[in-house]
Design a protein around this motif. Structure first.
Motif, PDB file in Angstrom:
ATOM      1  N   ILE A  52      25.064  49.635  25.567  1.00  0.00           N
ATOM      2  CA  ILE A  52      23.686  49.543  26.056  1.00  0.00           C
ATOM      3  C   ILE A  52      22.768  49.026  24.955  1.00  0.00           C
ATOM      4  CG2 ILE A  52      21.715  50.933  26.822  1.00  0.00           C
ATOM      5  CD1 ILE A  52      23.724  52.618  28.416  1.00  0.00           C
ATOM      6  N   ILE A  53      22.959  49.506  23.736  1.00  0.00           N
ATOM      7  CA  ILE A  53      22.155  49.013  22.612  1.00  0.00           C
ATOM      8  C   ILE A  53      22.420  47.533  22.376  1.00  0.00           C
ATOM      9  CG2 ILE A  53      21.878  49.185  20.102  1.00  0.00           C
ATOM     10  CD1 ILE A  53      22.259  52.227  20.446  1.00  0.00           C
ATOM     11  N   ALA A  54      23.679  47.101  22.478  1.00  0.00           N
ATOM     12  CA  ALA A  54      24.003  45.684  22.310  1.00  0.00           C
ATOM     13  C   ALA A  54      23.373  44.842  23.416  1.00  0.00           C
ATOM     14  CB  ALA A  54      25.517  45.484  22.291  1.00  0.00           C
ATOM     15  N   PHE A  55      23.382  45.350  24.657  1.00  0.00           N
ATOM     16  CA  PHE A  55      22.741  44.648  25.767  1.00  0.00           C
ATOM     17  C   PHE A  55      21.247  44.468  25.518  1.00  0.00           C
ATOM     18  CE2 PHE A  55      20.419  44.818  29.769  1.00  0.00           C
ATOM     19  CZ  PHE A  55      20.985  43.751  30.466  1.00  0.00           C
ATOM     20  N   ALA A  67      28.610  42.730  25.983  1.00  0.00           N
ATOM     21  CA  ALA A  67      27.340  43.328  26.390  1.00  0.00           C
ATOM     22  C   ALA A  67      26.166  42.570  25.778  1.00  0.00           C
ATOM     23  CB  ALA A  67      27.291  44.799  25.983  1.00  0.00           C
ATOM     24  N   PHE A  68      26.298  42.163  24.517  1.00  0.00           N
ATOM     25  CA  PHE A  68      25.251  41.374  23.865  1.00  0.00           C
ATOM     26  C   PHE A  68      25.057  40.043  24.590  1.00  0.00           C
ATOM     27  CE2 PHE A  68      23.807  38.290  20.725  1.00  0.00           C
ATOM     28  CZ  PHE A  68      22.716  38.941  20.185  1.00  0.00           C
ATOM     29  N   LYS A  69      26.153  39.396  24.947  1.00  0.00           N
ATOM     30  CA  LYS A  69      26.091  38.099  25.626  1.00  0.00           C
ATOM     31  C   LYS A  69      25.459  38.239  27.011  1.00  0.00           C
ATOM     32  CE  LYS A  69      29.527  36.856  27.751  1.00  0.00           C
ATOM     33  NZ  LYS A  69      29.935  36.529  29.062  1.00  0.00           N
ATOM     34  N   ILE A  70      25.794  39.300  27.730  1.00  0.00           N
ATOM     35  CA  ILE A  70      25.235  39.513  29.059  1.00  0.00           C
ATOM     36  C   ILE A  70      23.732  39.745  28.969  1.00  0.00           C
ATOM     37  CG2 ILE A  70      25.210  41.118  31.008  1.00  0.00           C
ATOM     38  CD1 ILE A  70      28.231  41.420  30.585  1.00  0.00           C
ATOM     39  N   GLY A  71      23.272  40.554  28.013  1.00  0.00           N
ATOM     40  CA  GLY A  71      21.841  40.760  27.825  1.00  0.00           C
ATOM     41  C   GLY A  71      21.129  39.487  27.434  1.00  0.00           C
ATOM     42  N   PHE A  72      21.772  38.695  26.608  1.00  0.00           N
ATOM     43  CA  PHE A  72      21.216  37.420  26.159  1.00  0.00           C
ATOM     44  C   PHE A  72      21.037  36.467  27.343  1.00  0.00           C
ATOM     45  CE2 PHE A  72      21.344  33.375  23.880  1.00  0.00           C
ATOM     46  CZ  PHE A  72      20.570  33.658  22.786  1.00  0.00           C
ATOM     47  N   ALA A  73      22.095  36.305  28.135  1.00  0.00           N
ATOM     48  CA  ALA A  73      22.042  35.389  29.281  1.00  0.00           C
ATOM     49  C   ALA A  73      21.080  35.896  30.352  1.00  0.00           C
ATOM     50  CB  ALA A  73      23.433  35.204  29.863  1.00  0.00           C
ATOM     51  N   TYR A  74      21.055  37.204  30.576  1.00  0.00           N
ATOM     52  CA  TYR A  74      20.160  37.779  31.577  1.00  0.00           C
ATOM     53  C   TYR A  74      18.699  37.512  31.214  1.00  0.00           C
ATOM     54  CZ  TYR A  74      17.974  41.315  34.533  1.00  0.00           C
ATOM     55  OH  TYR A  74      17.182  41.970  35.436  1.00  0.00           O
ATOM     56  N   CYS A  75      18.355  37.669  29.971  1.00  0.00           N
ATOM     57  CA  CYS A  75      16.987  37.414  29.548  1.00  0.00           C
ATOM     58  C   CYS A  75      16.623  35.941  29.704  1.00  0.00           C
ATOM     59  CB  CYS A  75      16.768  37.856  28.110  1.00  0.00           C
ATOM     60  SG  CYS A  75      15.091  37.562  27.539  1.00  0.00           S
TER      61      CYS A  75
END
Length: 109
Positions: free
Chosen positions: A32-35, A91-99
């Motif tokens: 979650i923190i990585a996201f 998780a980091f990549k998913i948060g990045f792409a989502y933003c």
């Protein structure tokens, strides 16, 4: 590899980190923190790129290379038990792409 004091120290620190995050709740909190970190990083870099106005294509290229490179690293092996760093990178990549998608929707509306 030789068993030097530095090698033994780094191995023991790595094993302690892996043991610490073997708990499912800690693993989930790290993801979650990585996201959220990926979301924040994408938001700030998109705002910086939007202010400059000249580097849009360059930033888009680096975002594409990061996303596709991380996809290659994450999905290269299809084993169900992925290591901690791969799930965190995902998780980091998913948060990045989502933003970036949300920023695109905000600019398009």
């Amino acid at each position: 590899m030789q068993e030097t004091r530095l090698n033994i120290l780094l191995t023991s620190i790595g094993n302690q980190i892996i043991d610490f995050f073997s708990n499912p709740w800690r693993r989930l909190s790290l993801n979650i923190i990585a996201f959220l970190l990926g979301f924040f990083l994408a938001s700030t870099t998109a705002a910086i790129a939007g202010q400059a106005g000249k580097w849009d294509v360059t930033y888009a290229f680096f975002f594409l290379v990061f996303t596709e490179g991380s996809n290659i690293i994450i999905y290269k092996n299809r084993n169900p038990n992925k290591p901690l760093w791969r799930t965190t990178l995902n998780a980091f990549k998913i948060g990045f792409a989502y933003c970036l998608y949300l920023e695109g929707f905000k600019l398009g509306s």
